[in-house]
Design a protein around this motif. Structure first.
Motif, PDB file in Angstrom:
ATOM      1  N   GLU A 101       0.922  -1.141  -0.106  1.00  0.00           N
ATOM      2  CA  GLU A 101      -0.110   0.005  -0.051  1.00  0.00           C
ATOM      3  C   GLU A 101       0.964   1.211  -0.026  1.00  0.00           C
ATOM      4  N   GLY A 102       0.639   1.969  -1.025  1.00  0.00           N
ATOM      5  CA  GLY A 102       1.427   3.340  -1.130  1.00  0.00           C
ATOM      6  C   GLY A 102       0.588   4.705  -1.589  1.00  0.00           C
ATOM      7  N   GLU A 103       1.238   5.687  -1.324  1.00  0.00           N
ATOM      8  CA  GLU A 103       0.525   6.931  -1.799  1.00  0.00           C
ATOM      9  C   GLU A 103       1.563   7.315  -2.715  1.00  0.00           C
ATOM     10  N   PHE A 104       1.082   7.382  -4.116  1.00  0.00           N
ATOM     11  CA  PHE A 104       1.831   7.854  -5.306  1.00  0.00           C
ATOM     12  C   PHE A 104       0.858   8.616  -6.227  1.00  0.00           C
ATOM     13  N   ASN A 105       1.515   9.628  -6.732  1.00  0.00           N
ATOM     14  CA  ASN A 105       0.647  10.520  -7.702  1.00  0.00           C
ATOM     15  C   ASN A 105       0.446   9.638  -9.038  1.00  0.00           C
ATOM     16  N   ALA A 106      -0.394  10.000  -9.701  1.00  0.00           N
ATOM     17  CA  ALA A 106      -0.931   8.809 -10.884  1.00  0.00           C
ATOM     18  C   ALA A 106       0.329   8.577 -11.761  1.00  0.00           C
ATOM     19  N   MET A 107       1.073   9.539 -12.058  1.00  0.00           N
ATOM     20  CA  MET A 107       2.398   9.070 -12.815  1.00  0.00           C
ATOM     21  C   MET A 107       2.971   8.138 -12.471  1.00  0.00           C
ATOM     22  N   MET A 108       3.589   8.304 -11.149  1.00  0.00           N
ATOM     23  CA  MET A 108       4.205   7.519 -10.700  1.00  0.00           C
ATOM     24  C   MET A 108       3.665   6.036 -10.379  1.00  0.00           C
ATOM     25  N   ALA A 109       2.441   6.050  -9.856  1.00  0.00           N
ATOM     26  CA  ALA A 109       1.630   4.835  -9.837  1.00  0.00           C
ATOM     27  C   ALA A 109       1.871   4.046 -11.134  1.00  0.00           C
ATOM     28  N   MET A 110       1.502   4.491 -12.153  1.00  0.00           N
ATOM     29  CA  MET A 110       1.447   4.060 -13.592  1.00  0.00           C
ATOM     30  C   MET A 110       2.857   3.475 -13.775  1.00  0.00           C
ATOM     31  N   MET A 111       3.933   3.928 -13.435  1.00  0.00           N
ATOM     32  CA  MET A 111       5.219   3.550 -13.790  1.00  0.00           C
ATOM     33  C   MET A 111       5.811   2.463 -12.842  1.00  0.00           C
ATOM     34  N   ILE A 112       5.194   2.383 -11.666  1.00  0.00           N
ATOM     35  CA  ILE A 112       5.686   1.188 -10.722  1.00  0.00           C
ATOM     36  C   ILE A 112       4.950   0.108 -10.526  1.00  0.00           C
ATOM     37  N   LYS A 113       3.470   0.320 -11.056  1.00  0.00           N
ATOM     38  CA  LYS A 113       2.519  -0.742 -10.733  1.00  0.00           C
ATOM     39  C   LYS A 113       3.074  -2.102 -10.944  1.00  0.00           C
ATOM     40  N   GLY A 114       3.499  -2.247 -12.364  1.00  0.00           N
ATOM     41  CA  GLY A 114       3.923  -3.515 -13.146  1.00  0.00           C
ATOM     42  C   GLY A 114       5.025  -3.804 -12.073  1.00  0.00           C
ATOM     43  N   PRO A 115       6.196  -3.072 -12.016  1.00  0.00           N
ATOM     44  CA  PRO A 115       7.400  -3.770 -11.355  1.00  0.00           C
ATOM     45  C   PRO A 115       7.188  -4.068  -9.964  1.00  0.00           C
ATOM     46  N   ILE A 116       6.144  -3.531  -9.069  1.00  0.00           N
ATOM     47  CA  ILE A 116       5.935  -3.757  -7.910  1.00  0.00           C
ATOM     48  C   ILE A 116       5.124  -4.856  -7.717  1.00  0.00           C
ATOM     49  N   GLY A 117       4.075  -5.108  -8.667  1.00  0.00           N
ATOM     50  CA  GLY A 117       3.217  -6.192  -8.754  1.00  0.00           C
ATOM     51  C   GLY A 117       4.131  -7.435  -8.927  1.00  0.00           C
ATOM     52  N   LYS A 118       5.040  -7.511  -9.925  1.00  0.00           N
ATOM     53  CA  LYS A 118       5.826  -8.495 -10.073  1.00  0.00           C
ATOM     54  C   LYS A 118       6.876  -9.056  -8.751  1.00  0.00           C
ATOM     55  N   PHE A 119       7.317  -7.708  -8.245  1.00  0.00           N
ATOM     56  CA  PHE A 119       8.175  -7.954  -7.225  1.00  0.00           C
ATOM     57  C   PHE A 119       7.416  -8.701  -5.993  1.00  0.00           C
ATOM     58  N   ILE A 120       6.282  -8.452  -5.563  1.00  0.00           N
ATOM     59  CA  ILE A 120       5.632  -8.880  -4.462  1.00  0.00           C
ATOM     60  C   ILE A 120       4.897 -10.319  -4.508  1.00  0.00           C
ATOM     61  N   GLU A 121       4.831 -10.739  -6.097  1.00  0.00           N
ATOM     62  CA  GLU A 121       4.417 -11.978  -6.364  1.00  0.00           C
ATOM     63  C   GLU A 121       5.715 -13.019  -6.104  1.00  0.00           C
ATOM     64  N   THR A 122       6.762 -12.329  -6.544  1.00  0.00           N
ATOM     65  CA  THR A 122       8.104 -13.242  -6.149  1.00  0.00           C
ATOM     66  C   THR A 122       8.267 -13.186  -4.845  1.00  0.00           C
ATOM     67  N   LEU A 123       8.443 -12.259  -3.998  1.00  0.00           N
ATOM     68  CA  LEU A 123       8.395 -12.611  -2.722  1.00  0.00           C
ATOM     69  C   LEU A 123       7.411 -13.583  -2.169  1.00  0.00           C
ATOM     70  N   ALA A 124       6.363 -13.629  -2.507  1.00  0.00           N
ATOM     71  CA  ALA A 124       5.110 -14.599  -2.047  1.00  0.00           C
ATOM     72  C   ALA A 124       5.837 -15.914  -2.573  1.00  0.00           C
ATOM     73  N   ASN A 125       6.113 -16.058  -3.825  1.00  0.00           N
ATOM     74  CA  ASN A 125       6.468 -17.445  -4.359  1.00  0.00           C
ATOM     75  C   ASN A 125       7.688 -17.819  -3.661  1.00  0.00           C
ATOM     76  N   ASN A 126       8.585 -17.045  -3.348  1.00  0.00           N
ATOM     77  CA  ASN A 126       9.799 -17.555  -2.427  1.00  0.00           C
ATOM     78  C   ASN A 126       9.812 -17.742  -1.116  1.00  0.00           C
ATOM     79  N   MET A 127       8.480 -17.787  -0.397  1.00  0.00           N
ATOM     80  CA  MET A 127       8.452 -17.975   1.076  1.00  0.00           C
ATOM     81  C   MET A 127       8.862 -19.097   1.327  1.00  0.00           C
ATOM     82  N   HIS A 128       8.712 -20.200   0.515  1.00  0.00           N
ATOM     83  CA  HIS A 128       9.297 -21.591   1.004  1.00  0.00           C
ATOM     84  C   HIS A 128      10.677 -21.561   1.080  1.00  0.00           C
ATOM     85  N   LYS A 129      11.146 -20.631   0.938  1.00  0.00           N
ATOM     86  CA  LYS A 129      12.764 -20.712   0.999  1.00  0.00           C
ATOM     87  C   LYS A 129      13.203 -20.237   2.388  1.00  0.00           C
ATOM     88  N   LEU A 130      12.163 -19.936   3.106  1.00  0.00           N
ATOM     89  CA  LEU A 130      12.588 -19.337   4.441  1.00  0.00           C
ATOM     90  C   LEU A 130      12.473 -20.699   5.293  1.00  0.00           C
TER      91      LEU A 130
END
Length: 130
Positions: A101-130
């Protein structure tokens, strides 16, 4: 901006995952393959960088034993939180759900939505490594 990972079932207890997530150095195990930098700053903070992205400093904000760990941006310039919700399914099985959850202006949100979405999916999928 709110982004959520898929719910991932990990064959570990909620207590085990909670304890692993409380140790910030363990976040290195969850990072994607394209990590360019990972450095523990102290027991509650770390900085990481992915190739082609600015470095991000995260610090521990809140811990609710065996159910939730909340990390937040150390800088007020880009305020956001990353929450790991843990739900015990059985003695050795836990459902993990990440919420960004973050507060970003519309331009910033548009730029980071894809990379951040992929990033949190990777974190979730790697939870088994803990």
């Amino acid at each position: 901006m709110n982004l959520e990972s898929q719910k991932v079932t990990v064959e570990k207890s909620a207590e085990h995952l909670f304890n692993e997530l409380n140790d910030v150095k363990n976040f290195e195990k969850l990072m994607p393959d394209n990590i360019a930098k990972f450095e523990v700053l102290d027991e509650n903070a770390f900085i990481f960088g992915l190739k082609g992205m600015p470095e991000i400093k995260l610090k521990m904000k809140e811990k609710i034993p065996f159910s939730k760990v909340i990390l937040g941006a150390a800088s007020d310039k880009l305020p956001f939180t990353l929450t790991a919700n843990l739900q015990s399914l059985s003695e050795n099985s836990t459902e993990v759900h990440l919420h960004f959850e973050g507060e970003f202006n519309a331009m910033m949100a548009m730029m980071i939505k894809g990379p951040i979405g992929k990033f949190i999916e990777t974190l979730a999928n790697n939870m088994h490594k803990l």
